[in-house]
Write an enzyme that holds these catalytic residues in place. Sequence first.
Site, PDB file in Angstrom:
ATOM      1  N   ASP A  34      15.142 -23.607   6.834  1.00 16.45           N
ATOM      2  CA  ASP A  34      14.571 -22.376   7.356  1.00 16.45           C
ATOM      3  C   ASP A  34      15.390 -21.229   6.782  1.00 16.45           C
ATOM      4  O   ASP A  34      16.594 -21.133   7.046  1.00 16.45           O
ATOM      5  CB  ASP A  34      14.704 -22.397   8.885  1.00 16.45           C
ATOM      6  CG  ASP A  34      13.613 -21.641   9.587  1.00 16.45           C
ATOM      7  OD1 ASP A  34      13.282 -20.552   9.116  1.00 16.45           O
ATOM      8  OD2 ASP A  34      13.124 -22.144  10.616  1.00 16.45           O
ATOM      9  N   GLU A  91       6.110 -18.289   6.693  1.00 17.23           N
ATOM     10  CA  GLU A  91       5.618 -17.881   8.013  1.00 17.23           C
ATOM     11  C   GLU A  91       5.079 -16.464   7.859  1.00 17.23           C
ATOM     12  O   GLU A  91       5.833 -15.511   7.753  1.00 17.23           O
ATOM     13  CB  GLU A  91       6.743 -17.893   9.051  1.00 17.23           C
ATOM     14  CG  GLU A  91       6.230 -17.568  10.438  1.00 17.23           C
ATOM     15  CD  GLU A  91       7.291 -17.000  11.377  1.00 17.23           C
ATOM     16  OE1 GLU A  91       7.081 -17.062  12.593  1.00 17.23           O
ATOM     17  OE2 GLU A  91       8.317 -16.465  10.916  1.00 17.23           O
ATOM     18  N   HIS A 112       8.831 -24.134  17.312  1.00 17.96           N
ATOM     19  CA  HIS A 112       9.862 -23.702  18.263  1.00 17.96           C
ATOM     20  C   HIS A 112       9.517 -22.386  18.963  1.00 17.96           C
ATOM     21  O   HIS A 112      10.294 -21.905  19.775  1.00 17.96           O
ATOM     22  CB  HIS A 112      11.192 -23.558  17.518  1.00 17.96           C
ATOM     23  CG  HIS A 112      11.105 -22.497  16.465  1.00 17.96           C
ATOM     24  ND1 HIS A 112      10.339 -22.648  15.328  1.00 17.96           N
ATOM     25  CD2 HIS A 112      11.635 -21.260  16.398  1.00 17.96           C
ATOM     26  CE1 HIS A 112      10.411 -21.551  14.597  1.00 17.96           C
ATOM     27  NE2 HIS A 112      11.198 -20.691  15.228  1.00 17.96           N
ATOM     28  N   ASP A 113       8.369 -21.792  18.633  1.00 15.71           N
ATOM     29  CA  ASP A 113       7.953 -20.535  19.264  1.00 15.71           C
ATOM     30  C   ASP A 113       6.744 -20.703  20.192  1.00 15.71           C
ATOM     31  O   ASP A 113       6.306 -19.724  20.797  1.00 15.71           O
ATOM     32  CB  ASP A 113       7.535 -19.515  18.175  1.00 15.71           C
ATOM     33  CG  ASP A 113       8.690 -19.063  17.302  1.00 15.71           C
ATOM     34  OD1 ASP A 113       9.835 -19.046  17.785  1.00 15.71           O
ATOM     35  OD2 ASP A 113       8.442 -18.710  16.125  1.00 15.71           O
ATOM     36  N   ASP A 119      11.081 -17.457   6.997  1.00 13.96           N
ATOM     37  CA  ASP A 119      10.867 -16.732   8.246  1.00 13.96           C
ATOM     38  C   ASP A 119      10.314 -15.334   7.937  1.00 13.96           C
ATOM     39  O   ASP A 119      10.907 -14.596   7.140  1.00 13.96           O
ATOM     40  CB  ASP A 119      12.231 -16.627   8.952  1.00 13.96           C
ATOM     41  CG  ASP A 119      12.125 -16.184  10.384  1.00 13.96           C
ATOM     42  OD1 ASP A 119      11.731 -16.987  11.234  1.00 13.96           O
ATOM     43  OD2 ASP A 119      12.459 -15.004  10.663  1.00 13.96           O
TER      44      ASP A 119
END
Length: 520
Positions: free
Chosen positions: A99, A255, A316-317, A196
């Site tokens: 990430d 993302e 994870h969100d 990200d």
Amino acid sequence: MTDYIWWRDGVIYQIYPRSFADTTGNGLGDLRGITSHLNYLADLGIDAIWLSPFYPTPDADFGYDISDHTAVDERFGTLDDFDELVTEAHRRGIRIVLDLVLNHTSDQHPWFQTSRANRDNPKTDWYIWHDTKPNNWQSVFGGKAWTYVPERDQYYYHMFLQEQPDVNWRNPDVYQAQMDVVRFWLERRVDGFRLDVFNVYFKDEQLRENPRKMGRRAFERQHHIYDGDQPELIPLLEELRTLLNEYPERYAVGETFFATSQKILDYNGPNKLHAAFNFDFLWSRYKPELFLNAIENWEKIAEETGIWPNYALSNHDVPRPATRYANGEDDARTKLVMAMLLTLRGTPFLYFGEEIGMRDISLRRNEIMDPPGKKYWPFNKGRDGCRSPMQWDASSHAGFTDGKPWLPVHSNYAQRNVAAQSDDPNSIFHFTRKLITLRTEYPALQRGNFVKVKTGVDGVLAYQRTLKNERTIFVALNFTDKGKETLLPEGEWEDVLHLSSPRVIKCKLAPNGIRLLAKY
Ligand code: NOJ
């Protein structure tokens, strides 16, 4: 499988490292914990791991505020542990995707510490500084996006928390430093990156006001025209791709913040990113027509551009699929969406624990850790729910840690855990593993075309996957709580999911039932 491309044909498994497995007893998962479970992951059949951040972080945003992009937070291990994880993963044919958070750093990062000290320092221009609050830009997590620093008598911009200042990508030194970060990890044998919020790296040079619109929170009450998606991004993506191409079989998935089809077209392709997440699918309600809509949009993009689709049910969100779709502890609906995820034309992303149908924890207000949860509870309870520790077995803290876990383990862990499900042939764990195996046994499931099948039966989604010289696969998914029956497409069909009934004459579907058939 000579033409196997790992990121196209494989399954990618996301690990939130602090919640996976703790080997030190500090209550936080660590890199060695992941290495120690590689056999489990290899047995599950995944092809790659996406690791959420494990870099040094003051934890304002639990890892997404990074104070050193080329190191390992000592609570998670060392660079040697990282190298060992890569070696051991590669030994098992598992790739590692990192990430990369390059839009912002932590406010504790040495770059920012230098930059904020005064106006006359070597990094004075490494962040986005202004004498006044120049515009109406808002922070995603609430409040204004500009914070005052008395030492400089200036404001800096942060799209997320004030502890996450956005770097100034327009500065060539910053640009170079970021590229060096990418190269650092490529040299350490990393196979790919998840970027990200990459599409907000550049903001409008003149820092113009975003136009207003209706919305609930201040951030949603503007059109995000000037705080992201600037034309300078395109050459950057091209350069990044050139860098990736220096190494064999590397990959980048972005993302896309406020993803739209147009942005996906703009930012992906042979000279740009390999892939973009499909959030319409991920956020869909449990309705076949909504999922189909998201799938068909992607099919259209893929057809026009050759961009390979991908699908996820959570991350994870986002609350886990079992939390959003399941009836209590029953796994029928979760199995159905899992079957869909693993049989569509596109790379499936699994979020750790989905394979055992983990549910979100719910926390009392004073237990909340996640900043947006703290700020907006009870309207938004934050993202802690989907980040609870992996449930390995029925021992204390689900075998995750010998210490006190950083977030509580779900109360269902004594029944819902890897060990228990490994012993139960009907578990969602065995079901998931079986589907992953079927993907490798039937290449049409990996690379075949997606062809919608009209069943005329309400609540049933059906499609075929077809690939030249390979067996066609037919999938029927009953989203209703009632039994259904649909016609079978022409031909003779073998039930490859339930080997007890190999030759199928009728397509009967149990409530929330699944049929997966291969043509003879
Ligand atoms: C997106 C990440 O997925 C999220 O967890 C994080 O809070 C923000 N970016 C800021 O880095």
